[in-house]
Design an enzyme around this catalytic site. Structure first.
Site, PDB file in Angstrom:
ATOM      1  N   ASN A  48      51.456   6.749   7.017  1.00  0.00           N
ATOM      2  CA  ASN A  48      51.618   7.491   8.269  1.00  0.00           C
ATOM      3  C   ASN A  48      50.498   7.161   9.251  1.00  0.00           C
ATOM      4  O   ASN A  48      49.349   6.909   8.867  1.00  0.00           O
ATOM      5  CB  ASN A  48      51.759   8.997   8.037  1.00  0.00           C
ATOM      6  N   GLU A  50      49.028   8.737  12.762  1.00  0.00           N
ATOM      7  CA  GLU A  50      49.067   9.896  13.666  1.00  0.00           C
ATOM      8  C   GLU A  50      48.500   9.532  15.033  1.00  0.00           C
ATOM      9  O   GLU A  50      48.066   8.398  15.277  1.00  0.00           O
ATOM     10  CB  GLU A  50      48.319  11.068  13.016  1.00  0.00           C
ATOM     11  N   CYS A  59      55.746   8.613  10.545  1.00  0.00           N
ATOM     12  CA  CYS A  59      55.711   8.844   9.097  1.00  0.00           C
ATOM     13  C   CYS A  59      55.614   7.517   8.342  1.00  0.00           C
ATOM     14  O   CYS A  59      56.003   6.451   8.837  1.00  0.00           O
ATOM     15  CB  CYS A  59      56.973   9.556   8.639  1.00  0.00           C
ATOM     16  N   GLU A  61      57.351   6.421   5.802  1.00  0.00           N
ATOM     17  CA  GLU A  61      58.636   5.767   5.534  1.00  0.00           C
ATOM     18  C   GLU A  61      59.109   4.998   6.767  1.00  0.00           C
ATOM     19  O   GLU A  61      59.653   3.893   6.662  1.00  0.00           O
ATOM     20  CB  GLU A  61      59.706   6.801   5.150  1.00  0.00           C
ATOM     21  N   CYS A  97      60.971  13.309   5.283  1.00  0.00           N
ATOM     22  CA  CYS A  97      61.397  14.252   6.318  1.00  0.00           C
ATOM     23  C   CYS A  97      62.773  13.833   6.846  1.00  0.00           C
ATOM     24  O   CYS A  97      63.269  12.732   6.567  1.00  0.00           O
ATOM     25  CB  CYS A  97      60.367  14.300   7.444  1.00  0.00           C
ATOM     26  N   CYS A 100      62.977  10.527   8.789  1.00  0.00           N
ATOM     27  CA  CYS A 100      62.814   9.354   7.914  1.00  0.00           C
ATOM     28  C   CYS A 100      64.070   9.096   7.090  1.00  0.00           C
ATOM     29  O   CYS A 100      64.390   7.945   6.794  1.00  0.00           O
ATOM     30  CB  CYS A 100      61.608   9.525   7.007  1.00  0.00           C
TER      31      CYS A 100
HETATM   32  N1  THU Z   1      54.746  12.573   6.798  1.00  0.00           N
HETATM   33  C1  THU Z   1      55.181  11.353   6.352  1.00  0.00           C
HETATM   34  O1  THU Z   1      54.489  10.338   6.530  1.00  0.00           O
HETATM   35  N2  THU Z   1      56.358  11.295   5.717  1.00  0.00           N
HETATM   36  C2  THU Z   1      57.172  12.366   5.477  1.00  0.00           C
HETATM   37  O2  THU Z   1      58.281  12.199   4.993  1.00  0.00           O
HETATM   38  C3  THU Z   1      56.694  13.714   5.770  1.00  0.00           C
HETATM   39  C4  THU Z   1      55.493  13.797   6.640  1.00  0.00           C
HETATM   40  C5  THU Z   1      53.471  12.649   7.531  1.00  0.00           C
HETATM   41  C6  THU Z   1      53.615  12.967   8.983  1.00  0.00           C
HETATM   42  C7  THU Z   1      52.237  13.549   9.301  1.00  0.00           C
HETATM   43  O3  THU Z   1      51.369  12.470   9.610  1.00  0.00           O
HETATM   44  C8  THU Z   1      51.799  14.168   7.998  1.00  0.00           C
HETATM   45  O4  THU Z   1      52.663  13.647   6.980  1.00  0.00           O
HETATM   46  C9  THU Z   1      51.877  15.682   7.972  1.00  0.00           C
HETATM   47  O5  THU Z   1      53.133  16.127   8.349  1.00  0.00           O
END
Ligand code: THU
Length: 144
Positions: A48, A50, A59, A61, A97, A100
């Site tokens: 991920n 940010e 994310c 994925e 999520c 994704c």
């Molecule tokens: N996140 C992912 O990378 N993948 C997911 O399927 C769920 C959430 C990340 C997004 C954000 O940077 C952190 O997790 C907290 O939500």
């Protein structure tokens, strides 16, 4: 007593864990790693990423799918491993999520596969097909 057998996708899970080390997650402190396995054995990973504008987070994925597709992949997705930072006993495994799931579906649908999603938790690896995570998916064929 026999030794416990390694998980059949132990290498893929390890790739997702390694990828999480590259996460840029200073706002959530929630590094996630994802690793995609293709039918020719190649693994493409992502983490991920940010942003100071929080809602723009990418994310793991999604980053992995973007890397794979930018590298020319158009299908052949066999399995996906996702790892998160919560590894205390009892913590829930991390599941992709909703966005994704849709992003993974595009790549899977292009090759007509239903990848196994490995949701890695501290106690177990929960295995579920993408079609179960995203039933009645809207995909490329929906536009025909
Ligand atoms: N996140 C992912 O990378 N993948 C997911 O399927 C769920 C959430 C990340 C997004 C954000 O940077 C952190 O997790 C907290 O939500």
């Amino acid at each position: 007593m026999s030794e416990p057998q390694p998980h059949p996708h132990a290498d893929l899970i390890a790739a997702a864990r390694r990828a999480a080390q590259g996460a840029y997650a200073p706002y959530s402190n929630f590094p996630v790693g994802a690793a995609l396995l293709f039918d020719d054995g190649e693994v493409v990973a992502g983490a991920n990423v940010e942003n100071a504008s929080y809602g723009l987070a990418l994310c793991a994925e999604t980053v992995a799918v973007a890397a794979a597709m930018a590298g020319g992949r158009r299908g052949g997705l066999v399995a996906v491993a996702v790892t998160g930072p919560r590894m205390a006993p009892g913590a829930a495994p991390i599941t992709p999520c909703g966005r994704c799931r849709q992003v993974l579906n595009e790549l899977a649908a292009l090759g007509g596969t239903d990848p196994l999603v490995l949701c890695v938790g501290p106690d177990a690896v929960q295995e579920v097909r993408l079609s179960a995570l995203l039933p009645m998916a809207f995909g490329p064929a929906s536009l025909d």
